[in-house]
Design a protein around this motif. Structure first.
Motif, short mmCIF file in Angstrom:
data_model
loop_
_atom_site.label_atom_id
_atom_site.label_comp_id
_atom_site.label_asym_id
_atom_site.label_seq_id
_atom_site.Cartn_x
_atom_site.Cartn_y
_atom_site.Cartn_z
N MET A 140 0.81 -1.14 0.07
CA MET A 140 -0.05 0.02 -0.09
C MET A 140 0.99 1.24 -0.03
SD MET A 140 -3.06 -0.91 2.79
CE MET A 140 -3.40 0.99 2.91
N ASP A 141 0.38 2.30 -0.32
CA ASP A 141 0.78 3.65 -0.43
C ASP A 141 0.42 4.34 1.08
OD1 ASP A 141 2.25 3.27 -2.75
OD2 ASP A 141 0.89 4.51 -3.87
N HIS A 142 1.39 4.77 1.97
CA HIS A 142 1.00 5.24 3.15
C HIS A 142 1.41 6.79 3.14
CE1 HIS A 142 -0.33 1.59 5.22
NE2 HIS A 142 0.63 1.15 4.36
N LEU A 143 0.56 7.74 3.58
CA LEU A 143 0.88 9.06 3.66
C LEU A 143 1.59 9.25 5.19
CD1 LEU A 143 0.64 11.87 2.41
CD2 LEU A 143 -1.74 12.00 4.06
N CYS A 144 2.64 9.69 4.87
CA CYS A 144 3.50 10.11 6.37
C CYS A 144 3.85 11.51 6.24
CB CYS A 144 4.92 9.43 6.21
SG CYS A 144 4.48 7.44 6.13
N LEU A 145 3.52 12.04 7.47
CA LEU A 145 3.69 13.59 7.87
C LEU A 145 5.19 13.85 8.60
CD1 LEU A 145 0.18 14.08 8.75
CD2 LEU A 145 0.96 14.16 6.76
N ASN A 146 5.75 14.95 8.08
CA ASN A 146 6.89 15.16 9.39
C ASN A 146 6.69 16.08 10.15
OD1 ASN A 146 9.50 15.71 9.96
ND2 ASN A 146 10.18 17.05 8.48
N CYS A 147 6.39 15.42 11.48
CA CYS A 147 5.75 16.43 12.37
C CYS A 147 6.76 16.79 13.24
CB CYS A 147 4.78 15.64 13.13
SG CYS A 147 3.31 15.05 12.46
N LEU A 180 -3.78 10.75 13.83
CA LEU A 180 -2.91 10.00 15.00
C LEU A 180 -1.45 10.58 14.90
CD1 LEU A 180 -4.13 6.46 15.51
CD2 LEU A 180 -4.60 8.36 17.09
N GLN A 181 -0.98 10.56 13.68
CA GLN A 181 0.52 10.88 13.71
C GLN A 181 0.55 12.38 13.66
OE1 GLN A 181 2.16 10.03 9.70
NE2 GLN A 181 4.38 10.34 10.40
N LEU A 194 8.57 0.51 8.25
CA LEU A 194 8.24 -0.55 8.06
C LEU A 194 6.93 -1.00 8.93
CD1 LEU A 194 7.31 -3.03 6.00
CD2 LEU A 194 8.91 -4.34 7.12
N SER A 195 7.29 -0.95 10.23
CA SER A 195 6.52 -1.25 11.26
C SER A 195 4.96 -0.99 11.23
CB SER A 195 7.26 -1.25 12.59
OG SER A 195 8.38 -2.10 12.53
N PRO A 196 5.03 0.49 11.36
CA PRO A 196 3.78 1.08 11.46
C PRO A 196 2.84 0.88 10.41
CG PRO A 196 5.33 2.69 11.03
CD PRO A 196 6.04 1.55 11.28
N THR A 197 3.36 0.51 8.99
CA THR A 197 2.55 0.49 7.99
C THR A 197 2.03 -1.03 7.65
OG1 THR A 197 4.52 0.34 6.59
CG2 THR A 197 3.54 2.55 7.15
N ILE A 198 2.95 -1.99 8.07
CA ILE A 198 2.52 -3.26 7.72
C ILE A 198 1.35 -3.68 8.51
CG2 ILE A 198 4.00 -4.26 9.47
CD1 ILE A 198 4.92 -6.33 7.14
N VAL A 199 1.21 -3.13 9.77
CA VAL A 199 0.15 -3.61 10.51
C VAL A 199 -1.24 -3.49 10.00
CG1 VAL A 199 -1.02 -3.30 12.63
CG2 VAL A 199 1.40 -3.03 12.69
N MET A 200 -1.28 -2.42 8.99
CA MET A 200 -2.42 -2.04 8.43
C MET A 200 -2.72 -2.65 6.70
SD MET A 200 -4.21 1.58 7.39
CE MET A 200 -3.87 2.06 9.33
N ALA A 201 -1.22 -2.83 6.47
CA ALA A 201 -1.21 -3.20 4.90
C ALA A 201 -1.46 -4.78 4.76
CB ALA A 201 -0.09 -2.87 4.35
#
Length: 312
Positions: free
Chosen positions: A64-71, A173-174, A112-119
C-alpha cells in the motif's frame, strides 16, 4: 474442456484459511523485499532537500501507499527522523551500501513497522475476496474475459473503502500526537465538523487508480496464465508460469494507470498537509482538473514520471 480442467485445482481445493495464510505470507515477503527500495528512493530524494515540518511524503511497503507526515521540528540538537538523516549518496547502490554500513542493515526497513500492521490485513482481505468472487463467477459460467476483471475491480474497491477511514485516522494520530484512547474522539470530531464522508477523503483518486489497475492486472494475469498452461500442456499452473504472468500483467497495468497514480500522489500529499495546515492553498478537488493543471504547467511527460520504477 481445457478451461474446466484448470479451474478446480486452483480454486475449489483451497480453503479460505489457506487463502488467508498464503496471502499473509506473500504480503510479508513482498514488503520485506520492496521496503528497502522505497527507503533508498526517499533518502535519495531528501538528501539535498530535507522535509520541513508539516510536509508530507508517500511511503510504499510494496502493498500500500501510506501518507507520512513530518511532524518533527528540524533543529541542530534533535535527532533526525530516518527520512531526513544526512547522507551523501551518489546513486541507488551507493545508498544501499552506506545506509547498511553506517546506520545498520535494519535501517533499510525504516518505517515498515507502523504501516505493515494495516497493509497485511488489507492485502489478505483483497486477495481472499478476489479468489472467492472469481470462483463464484466461474461456477456461473461468466466469460473468462469479464470474470477476473469484475472480480479484481470489486475486490479492490471493497479493500480501499475498508482501509481508507483507518488510513485517515492513522494520519491524524501521527499529525496530532494522539494516543489510541483518543481515536474515537478524533473520529467524532471529524464527523461533527465534516460528516462521516471526511473519513473517506482521498477515496476518489485512489479508486480512479486502483480500480482500472486491478481490472487490467487480473484480466491480463488470468489470460496469460491460461495460455501458458495450455501451451505447455499442463493441468495446473506452476510457480514460474504464475510469476511470469504476474510480472507482465503488473507492468502493463502500471503503465496504463500511471497518470492516475501521479494525480493520486499529489492529491494525497495535499490532503495530508491540509490536516496540519488547514489554511494552505489546496489543490484542485477534481482529478481531471489537477491532471490538466499538471499537463499545462509541467508538460504531458509529468503525468508519466516514474514510469520505469512504477512498472517494476
Amino acid at each position: 474442456m481445457e478451461e474446466q480442467e484448470v479451474l478446480p485445482a486452483s480454486s475449489s481445493t483451497i480453503t479460505v484459511g489457506q487463502q488467508a495464510l498464503a496471502s499473509c505470507c506473500g504480503a510479508i515477503v513482498t514488503s520485506l523485499f520492496v521496503t528497502p527500495l522505497d527507503v533508498v528512493k526517499i533518502r535519495l530524494q531528501t538528501q539535498g532537500h530535507p522535509l520541513q515540518q508539516g510536509k508530507c511524503f508517500l511511503f510504499s511497503n510494496g502493498l500500500m501507499d501510506h501518507l507520512c507526515l513530518n511532524c518533527a521540528e528540524t533543529t541542530s540538537t534533535a535527532p533526525c527522523e530516518w527520512y531526513n538523516r544526512p547522507g551523501r549518496f551518489s546513486g541507488t547502490l551507493d545508498a544501499f551500501v552506506k545506509i547498511a554500513r553506517h546506520e545498520g542493515v535494519r535501517s533499510l526497513w525504516s518505517g515498515l513497522s507502523p504501516t505493515i500492521v494495516m497493509a497485511v490485513p488489507a492485502t489478505v482481505f483483497y486477495f481472499a475476496l478476489y479468489d472467492n468472487l472469481l470462483l463464484r463467477m466461474r461456477r456461473r459460467r461468466v466469460s473468462e474475459v469479464w470474470a477476473p476483471m469484475v472480480a479484481g475491480g470489486t475486490a479492490r474497491v471493497a479493500a480501499v473503502t475498508l482501509i481508507s477511514p483507518l488510513e485517515m485516522i492513522r494520519t491524524k494520530l501521527q499529525s496530532e500526537k494522539l494516543t489510541y484512547k483518543d481515536v474515537w474522539r478524533a473520529v467524532s470530531k471529524a464527523k461533527q465538523s465534516e460528516g462521516w464522508l471526511a473519513l473517506w477523503r482521498g477515496w476518489g483518486p485512489t479508486i480512479l487508480r486502483d480500480l482500472p489497475f486491478s481490472a487490467i492486472y487480473w484480466s491480463a494475469y488470468e489470460y496469460m496464465k491460461k495460455r501458458l498452461i495450455k501451451y505447455y500442456s499442463l493441468k495446473e499452473t506452476t510457480f514460474s508460469i504464475s510469476f511470469a504472468s504476474g510480472a507482465v500483467a503488473g507492468s502493463l497495468a502500471a503503465l496504463c494507470t500511471l497518470p492516475f497514480d501521479v494525480v493520486k500522489t499529489h492529491r494525497q500529499v495535499a490532503i495530508g498537509e491540509a490536516i496540519i495546515q488547514p489554511g494552505e492553498k489546496a489543490l484542485p478537488t477534481s482529478t481531471w482538473t489537477l491532471m490538466r493543471t499538471l499537463a499545462r504547467e509541467r508538460g504531458i511527460r509529468s503525468l508519466f514520471s516514474g514510469s520505469f520504477i512504477r512498472s517494476l
